[in-house]
Design an enzyme around this catalytic site. Structure first.
Site, PDB file in Angstrom:
ATOM      1  N   GLY A 303       0.798  -1.210   0.000  1.00 49.34           N
ATOM      2  CA  GLY A 303       0.000   0.000   0.000  1.00 49.34           C
ATOM      3  C   GLY A 303       0.837   1.270   0.000  1.00 49.34           C
ATOM      4  O   GLY A 303       1.912   1.348  -0.604  1.00 49.34           O
ATOM      5  N   SER A 304       0.357   2.282   0.708  1.00 53.01           N
ATOM      6  CA  SER A 304       0.946   3.617   0.634  1.00 53.01           C
ATOM      7  C   SER A 304       2.323   3.734   1.277  1.00 53.01           C
ATOM      8  O   SER A 304       2.964   4.778   1.134  1.00 53.01           O
ATOM      9  CB  SER A 304       0.002   4.639   1.278  1.00 53.01           C
ATOM     10  OG  SER A 304      -1.186   4.746   0.528  1.00 53.01           O
ATOM     11  N   THR A 305       2.784   2.702   1.988  1.00 50.33           N
ATOM     12  CA  THR A 305       4.176   2.764   2.458  1.00 50.33           C
ATOM     13  C   THR A 305       5.115   2.854   1.260  1.00 50.33           C
ATOM     14  O   THR A 305       6.223   3.394   1.375  1.00 50.33           O
ATOM     15  CB  THR A 305       4.528   1.519   3.288  1.00 50.33           C
ATOM     16  OG1 THR A 305       4.267   0.334   2.537  1.00 50.33           O
ATOM     17  CG2 THR A 305       3.723   1.479   4.575  1.00 50.33           C
TER      18      THR A 305
END
Length: 581
Positions: A303-305
């Protein structure tokens, strides 16, 4: 008188005649021993032989008694000596010398069926001690024509004593080594476990065998002499904290899995790593779901990591700076897909704001500016597209598109389309904050000097400085606020990824992660946590990473920072002291 009778008479007289006359002269004849004297001599010889025989027998018995008196207890007739398969394994210790795995002496029960007088009686008597004994199977073994059968491996001392008291002929014990793990499940995926024959099956136990112990055992060159302990980089105190936090989070969010890792940012040492569900290495067969180490052997879309790596790529390429802005007002339509922001601001965003608001549109435009080929090369350079190298045998290979197209680069920029292991993501995150050095992780102690020899400079130091600024910015103003711990300046990036079910992304099943570092001005440790499919009263998809994974990091740091030797700083310049009265 016949001729034959005369001959017999003369032979009988010859026994008593001492002289024979020949031509009138007396000649001395041979003296023939008498029957009584000859029998006496033979009797003396027999007595002498009997005495000598008794002396030899008693000497042998005396020698054996001395031998048994000096021998170990397990060499008596009912307990055979251990074979080389049961040679010692080295103890496994944590970085402070606490025992994580050790050998303990035990015995296993065997039978010699050809010596069993009554199999029925033997089975009945054994069942009085071993209440869960397989009656039919044991009877079949005792009735066979073989000369050896295992009946039960690794008995307790009480069971051994009770079976000895039964006095069953043909039943014996063989000394063995049993592996014991004092911490139970605390570090099961790291330490691993051994099988019934004391051979390493997973984790560092298997690593030890792969370093030559298994080969020596196969050649018969091992013994029961204690070996030099193997010390790990793990701190069992921090390990226990990480696992405890995961257990609480799984219970709170009713998730199907959770994981966490603490890495030394300058040496690459794994200080703690846990994955749930796990298993008890003392009884590995008792777990059905805990075999998979989700941290190292499970791959997920993070995801957004991943936006951290995309922004770092833009900054490192020189095509993007912290002062730049990108238009995030309109969704991006490409290849039949529409890319939009989850909580869009519908305005032009600066690079720090793209990071703070986790803008998919802004991140995609950064990736598009750098280019598809450069994007793939950058992620490869950070080790996110290749198999991670470390001591653990259980390490998964990341997945990526067979052919990178523009649509792939754009979706990968915000964490969809590439699956990596959480540990791999944390290792790449270390390079973002430690000055740009990628250090392969290790579960063995490593000094900073040794780490420098294996470290690779993958991004510019200035890029690392900018990323620390963005991590802190997001920790103060963005989704990382719930990971902040007073005095320890925690910064990081959340990631809430929709999971793929039957080939489609679903919004009610999330994989939430948080990548953090502390103290962010000069990071000493990187912490990553994740929680798989968290659920709340508002619905399965309502628990975002900022409310689930981020607080897990905060709790780990709050409880372990002092153990790790990180001193808190209070006040604007960090010089204030916390005084308690």
């Amino acid at each position: 008188m016949s001729f034959l009778s005369r001959i017999m008479l003369l032979k009988s007289q010859a026994h008593f005649s001492t002289d024979v006359q020949r031509g009138g002269a007396v000649v001395a004849g041979p003296r023939i021993q008498g029957t009584a004297k000859r029998k006496s001599a033979m009797a003396k010889n027999r007595v002498g032989l009997m005495i000598a025989g008794f002396c030899v027998v008693y000497a042998i018995i005396g020698g054996r008694l001395v031998q048994y008196g000096q021998a170990q207890p397990e060499t008596v007739s009912s307990i055979l000596p251990a074979d080389r398969l049961m040679a010692s394994r080295p103890d496994i210790l944590d970085r402070n010398g606490e025992v994580l795995a050790t050998d303990i002496r035990t015995v296993s029960l065997f039978a010699e069926p050809h010596k069993i007088v009554d199999p029925d009686e033997a089975v009945e008597r054994l069942a009085t001690v071993l209440t869960d004994l397989d009656i039919k199977g044991t009877y079949k073994k005792l009735s066979s024509k073989s000369r050896f059968q295992w009946l039960r491996r690794q008995l307790t001392p009480k069971q051994q004593s009770q079976i000895l008291a039964l006095g069953i002929p043909g039943i014996g014990f063989r000394p063995e080594k049993r592996r014991f793990y004092p911490g139970g499940s605390t570090a099961s995926h790291i330490v691993g476990y051994v099988n019934i024959d004391n051979r390493g099956m997973t984790g560092m136990e298997k690593y030890i065998d792969n370093q030559g112990l298994a080969d020596l055992r196969a050649l018969g060159m091992t013994s029961d002499t204690p070996l030099e302990p193997v010390k790990l980089s793990i701190d069992i105190r921090v390990q226990n904290i990480v696992r405890d936090v995961l257990v609480d989070a799984m219970a709170k969010f009713k998730s199907i899995g959770a994981g966490g890792v603490v890495l030394d940012a300058h040496t690459g040492e794994v200080i703690a790593m846990a994955s749930l569900p796990d298993f008890d290495p003392n009884n590995p067969a008792g777990s059905e779901e805990g075999w998979l180490s989700r941290m190292a052997n499970g791959t997920f879309e993070m995801g957004s990591t991943f936006k951290s790596f995309t922004i770092a790529m833009g900054l490192d390429s020189g095509k993007v700076s912290l002062k730049d802005s990108f238009d995030a007002r309109y969704p991006i339509r490409i290849g039949g897909f529409t890319i939009k922001d989850f909580h869009g601001k519908n305005r032009i965003l600066t690079v720090p704001e793209i990071f703070q608001y986790s803008s998919n549109i802004g991140t995609a435009k950064v990736a598009d500016l750098v280019g598809t080929d450069a994007h793939k090369e950058f992620l490869t350079r950070l080790g996110l597209l290749t198999k991670m190298q470390t001591e653990l045998p259980e390490v998964a290979m990341p997945s990526q598109p067979r052919e990178w197209k523009k649509i792939n680069s754009i979706t990968i920029s915000f964490g969809h389309g590439v699956s990596t292991t959480p540990l791999q993501t944390a290792v790449a995150g270390v390079a973002l904050v430690n000055g740009g050095k990628l250090i392969e992780p290790t579960f063995l102690p490593r000094t900073r000097e040794q780490a420098d020899l294996v470290a690779k400079q993958v991004i510019k130091p200035s890029t690392s400085d900018d990323m620390r600024f963005l991590f802190e910015w997001n920790g103060i103003k963005g989704s990382g606020k719930n990971a902040r711990v007073e005095g320890f300046d925690v910064g990081g990036k959340t990631g809430t990824a929709d999971k793929v079910v039957n080939g489609r992304y679903v919004g009610d099943k999330n994989f939430n992660a948080f990548l953090a570092a502390f103290p962010i001005d000069n990071p000493r440790y990187v912490v990553l946590t994740f929680i798989d499919e968290p659920k709340t009263d508002k619905g399965n998809g309502a628990a975002l990473a900022g409310n689930s994974a981020a607080p897990m990091v905060g709790e780990i740091i709050r409880r372990s920072a002092a153990i790790l030797g990180v001193e808190p700083k209070f006040g604007e310049d960090g010089s204030a002291l916390l005084v308690s009265y």
